[in-house]
Design a protein around this motif. Sequence first.
Motif, PDB file in Angstrom:
ATOM      1  N   LEU A 132       1.083   7.127   2.984  1.00 53.09           N
ATOM      2  CA  LEU A 132       1.980   8.217   3.371  1.00 53.09           C
ATOM      3  C   LEU A 132       2.487   8.063   4.789  1.00 53.09           C
ATOM      4  CD1 LEU A 132      -0.044  11.212   1.869  1.00 53.09           C
ATOM      5  CD2 LEU A 132       1.811   9.921   0.805  1.00 53.09           C
ATOM      6  N   PHE A 133       1.680   7.482   5.675  1.00 54.33           N
ATOM      7  CA  PHE A 133       2.086   7.313   7.070  1.00 54.33           C
ATOM      8  C   PHE A 133       2.998   6.099   7.266  1.00 54.33           C
ATOM      9  CE2 PHE A 133      -2.157   9.385   8.483  1.00 54.33           C
ATOM     10  CZ  PHE A 133      -1.599  10.649   8.329  1.00 54.33           C
ATOM     11  N   VAL A 134       2.579   4.966   6.707  1.00 52.56           N
ATOM     12  CA  VAL A 134       3.225   3.695   7.025  1.00 52.56           C
ATOM     13  C   VAL A 134       4.516   3.487   6.242  1.00 52.56           C
ATOM     14  CG1 VAL A 134       2.955   1.186   7.046  1.00 52.56           C
ATOM     15  CG2 VAL A 134       1.026   2.653   7.685  1.00 52.56           C
ATOM     16  N   THR A 135       4.534   3.842   4.959  1.00 53.22           N
ATOM     17  CA  THR A 135       5.720   3.581   4.137  1.00 53.22           C
ATOM     18  C   THR A 135       6.976   4.265   4.686  1.00 53.22           C
ATOM     19  OG1 THR A 135       4.286   3.344   2.193  1.00 53.22           O
ATOM     20  CG2 THR A 135       6.652   3.620   1.808  1.00 53.22           C
ATOM     21  N   PRO A 136       6.957   5.576   4.952  1.00 45.25           N
ATOM     22  CA  PRO A 136       8.167   6.183   5.540  1.00 45.25           C
ATOM     23  C   PRO A 136       8.481   5.642   6.930  1.00 45.25           C
ATOM     24  CG  PRO A 136       6.364   7.779   5.466  1.00 45.25           C
ATOM     25  CD  PRO A 136       5.934   6.593   4.677  1.00 45.25           C
ATOM     26  N   SER A 137       7.456   5.254   7.672  1.00 50.28           N
ATOM     27  CA  SER A 137       7.695   4.665   8.999  1.00 50.28           C
ATOM     28  C   SER A 137       8.467   3.362   8.875  1.00 50.28           C
ATOM     29  CB  SER A 137       6.365   4.428   9.721  1.00 50.28           C
ATOM     30  OG  SER A 137       5.673   5.640   9.934  1.00 50.28           O
ATOM     31  N   LEU A 138       8.094   2.539   7.887  1.00 56.56           N
ATOM     32  CA  LEU A 138       8.811   1.290   7.634  1.00 56.56           C
ATOM     33  C   LEU A 138      10.286   1.561   7.348  1.00 56.56           C
ATOM     34  CD1 LEU A 138       9.236  -1.691   6.818  1.00 56.56           C
ATOM     35  CD2 LEU A 138       8.268  -1.102   4.574  1.00 56.56           C
ATOM     36  N   LEU A 139      10.545   2.523   6.480  1.00 56.80           N
ATOM     37  CA  LEU A 139      11.920   2.840   6.116  1.00 56.80           C
ATOM     38  C   LEU A 139      12.714   3.345   7.314  1.00 56.80           C
ATOM     39  CD1 LEU A 139      11.264   4.591   2.670  1.00 56.80           C
ATOM     40  CD2 LEU A 139      12.013   2.242   3.082  1.00 56.80           C
ATOM     41  N   VAL A 140      12.078   4.166   8.142  1.00 53.53           N
ATOM     42  CA  VAL A 140      12.763   4.707   9.321  1.00 53.53           C
ATOM     43  C   VAL A 140      13.060   3.600  10.323  1.00 53.53           C
ATOM     44  CG1 VAL A 140      12.492   6.206  11.335  1.00 53.53           C
ATOM     45  CG2 VAL A 140      11.865   7.047   9.068  1.00 53.53           C
ATOM     46  N   PHE A 141      12.077   2.740  10.613  1.00 54.81           N
ATOM     47  CA  PHE A 141      12.298   1.627  11.537  1.00 54.81           C
ATOM     48  C   PHE A 141      13.449   0.739  11.053  1.00 54.81           C
ATOM     49  CE2 PHE A 141       8.095   2.292  13.539  1.00 54.81           C
ATOM     50  CZ  PHE A 141       8.416   2.006  14.857  1.00 54.81           C
ATOM     51  N   LEU A 142      13.441   0.444   9.763  1.00 53.58           N
ATOM     52  CA  LEU A 142      14.477  -0.430   9.215  1.00 53.58           C
ATOM     53  C   LEU A 142      15.851   0.228   9.307  1.00 53.58           C
ATOM     54  CD1 LEU A 142      14.965  -3.148   7.881  1.00 53.58           C
ATOM     55  CD2 LEU A 142      14.501  -2.084   5.661  1.00 53.58           C
ATOM     56  N   ALA A 143      15.909   1.522   8.977  1.00 51.85           N
ATOM     57  CA  ALA A 143      17.179   2.250   9.062  1.00 51.85           C
ATOM     58  C   ALA A 143      17.691   2.302  10.500  1.00 51.85           C
ATOM     59  CB  ALA A 143      17.003   3.665   8.506  1.00 51.85           C
TER      60      ALA A 143
ATOM     61  N   VAL B 263       6.517  12.107  14.462  1.00 51.75           N
ATOM     62  CA  VAL B 263       7.087  13.197  13.663  1.00 51.75           C
ATOM     63  C   VAL B 263       6.599  13.125  12.225  1.00 51.75           C
ATOM     64  CG1 VAL B 263       9.240  14.149  12.739  1.00 51.75           C
ATOM     65  CG2 VAL B 263       9.123  13.422  15.139  1.00 51.75           C
ATOM     66  N   ILE B 264       6.579  11.926  11.648  1.00 49.49           N
ATOM     67  CA  ILE B 264       6.134  11.749  10.263  1.00 49.49           C
ATOM     68  C   ILE B 264       4.690  12.209  10.092  1.00 49.49           C
ATOM     69  CG2 ILE B 264       5.526   9.991   8.540  1.00 49.49           C
ATOM     70  CD1 ILE B 264       8.054   8.459   9.508  1.00 49.49           C
ATOM     71  N   ILE B 265       3.816  11.807  11.013  1.00 48.38           N
ATOM     72  CA  ILE B 265       2.402  12.169  10.901  1.00 48.38           C
ATOM     73  C   ILE B 265       2.227  13.680  10.982  1.00 48.38           C
ATOM     74  CG2 ILE B 265       0.159  12.018  12.061  1.00 48.38           C
ATOM     75  CD1 ILE B 265       0.859   9.131  12.787  1.00 48.38           C
ATOM     76  N   PHE B 266       2.930  14.334  11.901  1.00 51.42           N
ATOM     77  CA  PHE B 266       2.797  15.786  12.019  1.00 51.42           C
ATOM     78  C   PHE B 266       3.428  16.498  10.825  1.00 51.42           C
ATOM     79  CE2 PHE B 266       1.646  15.301  16.532  1.00 51.42           C
ATOM     80  CZ  PHE B 266       0.612  16.229  16.588  1.00 51.42           C
ATOM     81  N   LEU B 267       4.542  15.998  10.315  1.00 52.85           N
ATOM     82  CA  LEU B 267       5.143  16.619   9.134  1.00 52.85           C
ATOM     83  C   LEU B 267       4.199  16.542   7.941  1.00 52.85           C
ATOM     84  CD1 LEU B 267       8.888  15.464   9.300  1.00 52.85           C
ATOM     85  CD2 LEU B 267       7.981  17.768   9.679  1.00 52.85           C
ATOM     86  N   LEU B 268       3.556  15.393   7.765  1.00 52.74           N
ATOM     87  CA  LEU B 268       2.601  15.258   6.669  1.00 52.74           C
ATOM     88  C   LEU B 268       1.399  16.176   6.863  1.00 52.74           C
ATOM     89  CD1 LEU B 268       2.735  11.384   6.156  1.00 52.74           C
ATOM     90  CD2 LEU B 268       3.523  13.121   4.544  1.00 52.74           C
ATOM     91  N   SER B 269       1.014  16.395   8.127  1.00 52.53           N
ATOM     92  CA  SER B 269      -0.129  17.283   8.391  1.00 52.53           C
ATOM     93  C   SER B 269       0.169  18.720   7.985  1.00 52.53           C
ATOM     94  CB  SER B 269      -0.503  17.230   9.877  1.00 52.53           C
ATOM     95  OG  SER B 269       0.395  17.984  10.676  1.00 52.53           O
ATOM     96  N   PHE B 270       1.447  19.111   8.016  1.00 52.55           N
ATOM     97  CA  PHE B 270       1.813  20.480   7.666  1.00 52.55           C
ATOM     98  C   PHE B 270       1.541  20.778   6.193  1.00 52.55           C
ATOM     99  CE2 PHE B 270       5.252  20.407  11.199  1.00 52.55           C
ATOM    100  CZ  PHE B 270       4.272  20.685  12.141  1.00 52.55           C
ATOM    101  N   ILE B 271       1.635  19.749   5.358  1.00 53.28           N
ATOM    102  CA  ILE B 271       1.436  19.979   3.923  1.00 53.28           C
ATOM    103  C   ILE B 271       0.011  19.671   3.488  1.00 53.28           C
ATOM    104  CG2 ILE B 271       3.864  19.530   3.410  1.00 53.28           C
ATOM    105  CD1 ILE B 271       3.070  16.758   2.438  1.00 53.28           C
ATOM    106  N   SER B 272      -0.839  19.271   4.429  1.00 49.95           N
ATOM    107  CA  SER B 272      -2.227  18.958   4.089  1.00 49.95           C
ATOM    108  C   SER B 272      -3.054  20.233   4.033  1.00 49.95           C
ATOM    109  CB  SER B 272      -2.816  18.010   5.140  1.00 49.95           C
ATOM    110  OG  SER B 272      -4.210  17.853   4.943  1.00 49.95           O
ATOM    111  N   ASN B 273      -3.907  20.323   3.016  1.00 48.28           N
ATOM    112  CA  ASN B 273      -4.825  21.461   2.957  1.00 48.28           C
ATOM    113  C   ASN B 273      -6.222  21.069   3.427  1.00 48.28           C
ATOM    114  OD1 ASN B 273      -5.754  19.893   0.860  1.00 48.28           O
ATOM    115  ND2 ASN B 273      -5.783  21.530  -0.669  1.00 48.28           N
ATOM    116  N   LEU B 274      -6.321  19.889   4.063  1.00 50.01           N
ATOM    117  CA  LEU B 274      -7.601  19.386   4.558  1.00 50.01           C
ATOM    118  C   LEU B 274      -7.721  19.735   6.042  1.00 50.01           C
ATOM    119  CD1 LEU B 274      -9.981  17.847   3.294  1.00 50.01           C
ATOM    120  CD2 LEU B 274      -9.030  15.759   4.270  1.00 50.01           C
ATOM    121  N   ASN B 275      -8.041  20.986   6.319  1.00 49.66           N
ATOM    122  CA  ASN B 275      -8.099  21.479   7.696  1.00 49.66           C
ATOM    123  C   ASN B 275      -9.522  21.436   8.226  1.00 49.66           C
ATOM    124  OD1 ASN B 275      -5.561  24.115   7.382  1.00 49.66           O
ATOM    125  ND2 ASN B 275      -5.412  21.908   7.281  1.00 49.66           N
ATOM    126  N   ILE B 276     -10.089  20.231   8.326  1.00 53.13           N
ATOM    127  CA  ILE B 276     -11.485  20.124   8.763  1.00 53.13           C
ATOM    128  C   ILE B 276     -11.641  19.199   9.960  1.00 53.13           C
ATOM    129  CG2 ILE B 276     -12.459  20.715   6.515  1.00 53.13           C
ATOM    130  CD1 ILE B 276     -12.834  17.737   5.983  1.00 53.13           C
TER     131      ILE B 276
END
Length: 571
Positions: free
Chosen positions: A212-223, A369-382
Amino acid sequence: MKLKIGFNHALPIITILVVLVSVILMVSSMSKLSQTHDESGHIVAGLEWFQGSYEVSPQNPPFSRIWSAVIPYLRGERVKIPQDLHENYWKNGAAGGALAKQFDSSEEYRSFLPYARLGILIFLLLTLYLVYLVGNNLNGKLTGYIAVILLATTPLVVAHSTLATTDVPAMGTCLLSIYLIILWIEKPDLQRSVLMGIGFALAVCTKFTAILFVTPSLLVFLALKVWKNSKDLFPYFKTLPLILFCSLLTVWTVYRFSFGLIGEIPHDGILDAGNCYASNPILSQMLSWKVPAPEFFKGLGDTWCQNQVPLKGYLMGDLKPTGSIFFYPVSFIVKTPLTLLLLFFLSIIITIYYRVFTWKVLGIYSVIVIIFLLSFISNLNIGLRHIIQVFPFIALVSAFGVTILIDKVDKSKIYYACVGTALLLSTQVIISWSQYPHWLSYFNLFGGNEPGNIIVDSDLDWGQGMYELEDFFEGKDVDSLHVAIFHTYNLCNYDLPDMSYIGPTEKKTGWIAISEFVYRKIPDWGLEKPCDFVDFIGYDVPFEERYDWLRKYEPVAKVGGGSIRIYHISE
């Protein structure tokens, strides 16, 4: 100008000294912290991998666990995995940690726990080296050195570098993958394509969230590269089959070239995964597949099942049924040194002011930004540790802004820029070293005197304070102790007075030790006997009433960096 030159010449030596002292302090702290919640489960899984199988909690990939177990294994440690492991999950204690009871005594377990932790420290050193390389790639060596100092003195990073868990390896392999992506985008040749595929696979084999972290990062860097430089995409696309092949081969290698039915990998008892698979047609069908690395695919399925379970999340004194989208931003604000926060937000302003918008710089910002956006949808608040991958990029952005300022500011103001940077770096170093050995429970000034009012769990109380609890009672004439302690190990293996469990509504007198995790009313379960990590008892007590009677008393002491409260009640 002379000051700038002197700053540039002195910084490499200062960086080496800061890293060296930090590592020495970390190694020293490894024997001062008792086992935290997840450690023995990871060590056991790593030992199992060396012994030829991988079935202990496969929702955690093996790469980091291998490094937790490598030194204990070389020293002769072995583990016997119970046949009924998954049917009697907590009785056998795979993830909870009670498998440590297989060893002869607490002294034996204590002796090899620091060796398991040493394996993880390797990943911190890897991460620091990568931070330097990425910083140098962004804006020269000065950026790399400053980023290394910032990361090596970030308490959260330091804390988890001293524990045999998966978080720092996930941070290191995620950064490795991003660095190799940058190199590949610069020049998508054969060698860099192979390395990129291997790097991505290692990140995924450390933690599945890397997908979830690396794949969108790859796409963003390439774009961004294409947008900024109008590059042809064909050279990149033609290397994708090679990258995919190298990734799959690396995954298979990490899983010991195993081959078999996914359904032959037992369900993880703690997840109730059997019902999850049965109710999902895709997962149910997947169990009949015979594939390379079946543990990998079973781990992905188990991770999916785990994420379907609503997990309660504690934030700001409230236990929320499915966590809160504010958990990670709040945790980041209160757990990050104010020096780093200041440099980070200042660097954003500097980047915008000087309009330094290269594809690499924008890419690094995008990862954050990607990491924080993904954290918003995580229910693992530990624990903030679940987005620890963001901190190398926070350090890089902070260092980048500083060096841009030093490069572009008027010559008459270079003195102030250099001196200000030196003061902020020195302050962060002092903050970090002064926390020894309690980096895990570090909070900045925003955390206040009672940080447990904000967050708890692995950000404050993860079971690390038992050795200090022993030290507190050593030499004291105390016959009995009431306990409600968050732990994953037989409490009778610690040198403590005779113990009895204290429930959430039981008013007791005498000596009491209660974990911050329990004091904040989070668990709705306890142990019938403190010395038996088997017989769990649940209690139907409203959140507001749990240990409410204890609120009117002040603790006589706090140990373990504030993770355990000690009371002496006579009335």
